[in-house]
Write an enzyme that holds these catalytic residues in place. Structure first.
Site, PDB file in Angstrom:
ATOM      1  N   GLU A 127     -14.504   1.568 -34.531  1.00  0.00           N
ATOM      2  CA  GLU A 127     -14.207   2.671 -35.472  1.00  0.00           C
ATOM      3  C   GLU A 127     -12.833   3.282 -35.203  1.00  0.00           C
ATOM      4  OE1 GLU A 127     -17.537   5.431 -35.722  1.00  0.00           O
ATOM      5  OE2 GLU A 127     -18.855   3.858 -36.480  1.00  0.00           O
ATOM      6  N   GLU A 161     -23.240  -1.674 -36.387  1.00  0.00           N
ATOM      7  CA  GLU A 161     -23.968  -0.400 -36.265  1.00  0.00           C
ATOM      8  C   GLU A 161     -24.625  -0.125 -37.603  1.00  0.00           C
ATOM      9  OE1 GLU A 161     -22.072   3.047 -34.551  1.00  0.00           O
ATOM     10  OE2 GLU A 161     -20.892   1.806 -33.181  1.00  0.00           O
TER      11      GLU A 161
HETATM   12  O1  AHR Z   1     -24.070   4.927 -32.585  1.00  0.00           O
HETATM   13  C1  AHR Z   1     -23.553   6.211 -32.447  1.00  0.00           C
HETATM   14  C2  AHR Z   1     -22.078   6.310 -32.795  1.00  0.00           C
HETATM   15  O2  AHR Z   1     -21.904   6.156 -34.165  1.00  0.00           O
HETATM   16  C3  AHR Z   1     -21.185   5.271 -32.184  1.00  0.00           C
HETATM   17  O3  AHR Z   1     -20.744   5.625 -30.923  1.00  0.00           O
HETATM   18  C4  AHR Z   1     -20.021   5.231 -33.144  1.00  0.00           C
HETATM   19  O4  AHR Z   1     -19.389   3.979 -33.160  1.00  0.00           O
HETATM   20  C5  AHR Z   1     -20.627   5.634 -34.460  1.00  0.00           C
HETATM   21  O5  AHR Z   1     -19.856   6.594 -35.107  1.00  0.00           O
END
Ligand code: AHR
Length: 508
Positions: free
Chosen positions: A182, A311
């Protein structure tokens, strides 16, 4: 792939299954996990030394058992946002020499008691493959190359010898490496512009592949529907790079493109249909990959880059803030949303090479530890059924169903993709079983559905449901679980209101 025919409320729904029409192989890696140094995921989750439930390495045996039950093929580590200030060297060698450091993603202290060798050992215990994410925040390319050397090389060089000194002779052969996490987000330490990221990712990718051409490199995308995704793909999806194996036109610098989406809404139908936006994002990312390949004249002999949805889950960061460990309490509505998420991965199997539920334990997770046991949250149950049965090939199906027509989250879903009340996917597994996954999102209505193409006199039935969409599972009470039965395959099948059903029969 599934096609959807919208019908009126009063009309009879149907699902037509075409077991002979295989659309694409489902990559087992869509059932991947994710463990970040965040909240109670590592410390108190997978690693809990001194707890009677832990083994001699401090690994929680019950957590290992649960992840084995899910047959998790690959686990991403160590972040997440955490990775933007993580220095892997802090987490190797004798524990008493490891430094504690301020941790800036979740504002804590990182003791580094658990690091690379512990993670690798834990992966071996779970029977899963490690997937490492590189520090694109405060990290350097030298550090990244050192980590790759430490993990994958068997030469007589500095970091390999350090690994040997730390007790591990054989290389770990880590295949999956992410070029940051990210990096576009304003919450990120050392956030980058898309121009700066693309330049850096391209140069790091080149160096990493010179050191180990066998690795799979994953580019840091955003949501899959952003100018960041377009730009970084355009700049980095290249094949004509020195060091990729000469002129054999089958290799590319970047092998996968990562995207992240979390969904949530207070209202049930907006919540349960929100993953349809993520599905549309997969389709858009696939098109952006095509576009980058066309513009960069990537030969067709170079396999198309897959999407790494590394994610995904239901998460409302206001409800369960990251700084407080993001311990979401999941409802039946969330379990139905997770079923829609997983249906999406099955339907889009052609493009999805990996997906990682965020996260594997305690943090926005299906699985919660207590001092003396585990709680399987509502979302565990559809996930378990998918990981057990929804493998093999995704097959063609047509769903005739009425549609949810209210507010969606995000709003653009309404114009971009349909939101059927019966959300379905189907697979032909390698053992010859046909599996049909159906989420009936309607809170009030059972649907009697004609199943065309089902030819069997014995159908296994697995149903996940509960009294209403707000019920949750706690250590004291499991309100949502799996009910098993069988059906003779005759007539129509009734999919109960607010339920997820998996039907399974031996194909002809
Ligand atoms: O999974 C929780 C968080 O969400 C992670 O650290 C990040 O990559 C995302 O914003």
């Amino acid at each position: 792939m599934a096609t959807f025919t919208r019908i009126d409320e009063g009309e009879s729904p149907s699902i037509t299954i075409h077991p002979a029409n295989k659309i694409a192989k489902i990559d087992d890696n869509i059932y991947g996990g994710f463990t970040e140094h965040m909240g109670r995921c590592i410390y108190g989750g997978i690693y809990d030394p001194g707890n009677p439930l832990s083994d001699e390495n401090g690994f929680r045996k019950d957590v290992i058992g649960a992840l084995k039950e899910l047959n998790v093929p690959v686990v991403r580590y160590p972040g997440g946002n955490f990775v933007a200030t993580y220095h892997w060297l802090d987490g190797v060698g004798p524990k008493e020499n490891r430094p504690s450091r301020p941790e800036l993603a979740w504002i804590g202290t990182e003791t580094n008691e658990f690091g690379t060798d512990e993670f690798m050992k834990w992966c071996e215990a779970v029977g899963t493959e490690p997937y490492l994410c590189l520090n694109f925040g405060t990290g350097t390319l030298d550090e990244a190359l050192g980590w790759l050397e430490y993990c994958n090389s068997d030469r007589n060089t500095y970091y390999v010898n350090l690994r040997r000194k730390n007790g591990r002779e054989k290389p770990y052969n880590v295949k999956y490496w992410a070029l940051g996490n990210e990096c576009w987000g304003d919450w990120q330490v050392a956030q980058l512009t898309k121009e700066d990221y693309a330049k850096k990712a391209y140069q790091w990718a080149k160096a990493l592949k010179l050191l180990d051409p066998s690795i799979t490199l994953i580019l840091c995308g955003a949501t899959g529907h952003s100018s960041w995704d377009y730009y970084v793909l355009k700049e980095c999806v290249r094949w004509d790079v020195h060091g990729l194996g000469g002129d054999s036109a089958t290799k590319s610098l970047i092998d996968m493109h990562s995207i992240h989406v979390y969904t949530a809404d207070k209202e049930h139908l907006a919540n349960a249909t929100a993953p349809r936006g993520a599905e549309r994002a997969i389709q858009m990312t696939s098109a952006l990959i095509d576009l980058a390949r066309i513009e960069n004249k990537v030969p067709v002999s170079v396999p198309k880059q897959k999407i790494c949805f590394d994610e995904w889950n239901v998460w409302d960061p206001m409800r369960a803030p990251g700084e407080q460990g993001a311990e979401e309490k999941y409802t039946l509505s969330d379990a139905l949303a997770v079923a829609v998420w997983l249906n999406a991965f099955i339907r889009q199997a052609k493009d999805v090479g990996m997906a990682n539920i965020a996260q594997s334990v305690n943090v926005i997770s299906p699985l919660m530890t207590t001092k003396d046991g585990l709680v399987k949250q509502t979302i565990w149950w559809p996930l378990l059924l998918f990981t057990k049965y929804m493998r093999g090939h995704t097959i063609a199906l047509n769903v005739k169903s009425s549609e949810y027509t209210g507010r969606t989250n995000p709003a653009w879903i309404r114009a971009a993709i349909e939101t059927p009340l019966l959300d379905c996917s189907a697979t032909l597994a390698d053992d010859g079983f046909v599996n049909l996954a159906v989420a009936n999102l309607n809170e009030e209505k059972d649907f009697e559905v004609a199943l065309d193409g089902l030819q069997a006199d014995k159908v296994e039935v697995f149903i996940v449901s509960g009294d209403n969409v707000s019920v949750t599972n706690t250590a004291e009470e499991q309100k949502v679980g799996i009910r098993e039965s069988s059906w003779d395959g005759k007539g129509a099948f009734t999919f109960a209101r607010h339920s997820f059903t998996l039907l399974r029969w031996k194909g002809a």
